[in-house]
Motif scaffolding. Sequence first.
Motif, PDB file in Angstrom:
ATOM      1  N   ILE A 267       0.830  -1.207   0.000  1.00  0.00           N
ATOM      2  CA  ILE A 267       0.000   0.000   0.000  1.00  0.00           C
ATOM      3  C   ILE A 267       0.861   1.253   0.000  1.00  0.00           C
ATOM      4  O   ILE A 267       0.586   2.234  -0.708  1.00  0.00           O
ATOM      5  CB  ILE A 267      -0.959  -0.010   1.208  1.00  0.00           C
ATOM      6  N   LYS A 271       0.615   3.855  -3.179  1.00  0.00           N
ATOM      7  CA  LYS A 271       0.152   5.240  -3.024  1.00  0.00           C
ATOM      8  C   LYS A 271       1.229   6.234  -3.433  1.00  0.00           C
ATOM      9  O   LYS A 271       0.939   7.263  -4.067  1.00  0.00           O
ATOM     10  CB  LYS A 271      -0.291   5.480  -1.582  1.00  0.00           C
ATOM     11  N   GLU A 312      -7.949  -1.288  -0.674  1.00  0.00           N
ATOM     12  CA  GLU A 312      -7.426   0.046  -0.372  1.00  0.00           C
ATOM     13  C   GLU A 312      -6.840   0.694  -1.614  1.00  0.00           C
ATOM     14  O   GLU A 312      -6.901   1.916  -1.768  1.00  0.00           O
ATOM     15  CB  GLU A 312      -6.373  -0.045   0.736  1.00  0.00           C
ATOM     16  N   ARG A 315      -9.791   2.120  -3.349  1.00  0.00           N
ATOM     17  CA  ARG A 315     -10.273   3.293  -2.617  1.00  0.00           C
ATOM     18  C   ARG A 315      -9.402   4.519  -2.907  1.00  0.00           C
ATOM     19  O   ARG A 315      -9.889   5.637  -3.086  1.00  0.00           O
ATOM     20  CB  ARG A 315     -10.280   3.006  -1.118  1.00  0.00           C
TER      21      ARG A 315
END
Length: 480
Positions: A267, A271, A312, A315
């Motif tokens: 993650i 990101k 995630e 999202r």
Amino acid sequence: MTYTDYPTFSDSPFFFDRRTASLPEEEDGIVRAHSKTRVAYYHPKDVGNYHYGERHPMRPHRMELTNQLVLGYNLHERMSMHSPRKATETELLEFHDADYVDFLKRVTPKNAQNLTKDWTKFNVGDDCPIFHDLFSFCQQYSGASLAAARKLSSDSADIAINWSGGLHHAKKGEASGFCYVNDIVLAILELLRYHPRVLYIDIDIHHGDGVQEAFYLSNRVLTVSFHKYSADFFPGTGNLSEIGSDLGKYFSLNVPLQDGIDDESYISLFKSVMESTITIFRPSSIVLQCGADSLGCDRLGTFNLSIAAHGECVRFIKSFNLPLLVLGGGGYRQSSVARCWTYETGVCLGLKLDDELPETNYSEFFGPDYKLHPPLTGKIQNMNTRQSLEKIRMVIREKLRYLGGAPSVQMQEIPNDLMGFLNVEEVNKDERAENGEEQDKRQEGKLRDADLLERERNGLGGGDSGGIPLGQSRRKTMRM
């Protein structure tokens, strides 16, 4: 007569509607439905009923499991549901070679042995077997991706979902990695008719080689793939050095990872890379391939991702509020795939789903826990060091510096649809032919008039006017 002392704007924290003399609204009721994310969900009828073969890891039945969970959670009440038409042969030819499409159309399990000379040419065999109604299967999932792309282009939805799509390995003229028709490329080509720049993101454990190859020379599509990379892992491509070529140089980004990457590392890297990429490239739409074989405990995958971590990523991309096409992909443990894609459907809708799975016709597939988030992590040792991930992060950021900002695209008239575009092309050909004939006639007339004028000046009769000078001939014609 009784007077009610209604609150004023100065002493009430809420907006007060004097027309209805009602009580102040609750704060969470102020935002009306029109400001919610519009989600369109595409599920081709019977797409889960196809079968690659008894021992083959690809099971289209996982789409039916997913759809039943989506219905079980009543998510269909929060989004528009669509059963799209099949893609036409003409639509498939927008990317794929004609002889390859013709082969897919003709081949069946019964006549496959008579077409063995084409097996090597089109790369069919063990990984990409010939099964009943193969062409119909390709048409169904491709038609859904095309319909979803058109939905976004018409601004009729903010997010469009097709879990049956995402088959990212198929090439222009051959099958590859369980994939026959590359619906992703077809959908991106459709988006490019309306959107100047499209960002493609791939979180399947396998490299998105088919999509990267299709747009390797283009600066209108930037492809980013997060995948396992090693010489003995399919498809063996996706190194950091693969960056695109010609106009597309630096518009292909690859994030090669090793076995066992965990939630936190994945993650954080995702990101960091995607925020920089979106900021610099400034896409007008995004295509996100959510292959679920990057989850832990997958039959072919070797990562340690949980369903929550996988979701995630969805999202985070959704938070940029750009038109988003969400597609499926790999995933070879059916129960995990269905849970993951159902959870991510809820993410697209902004809903928190109960961990207790609803009762469906396929509840036995989800035992013994019957939970939305079963334990999937920690099964394989994490071979990704902090130093190796930081090196990848720095290399990606360095490559993004070479983009020099988002490329501009010349504005032009956009046809209403694919068939309209083809018809316009035919009309333009006819017009060009007619214009050419008219120009030839005008040129011939000019030469003829010039010849007659020259003969008149020399005192000779014009051949077409019966020996009468050009000026006199015209006067008589006008009097008549």
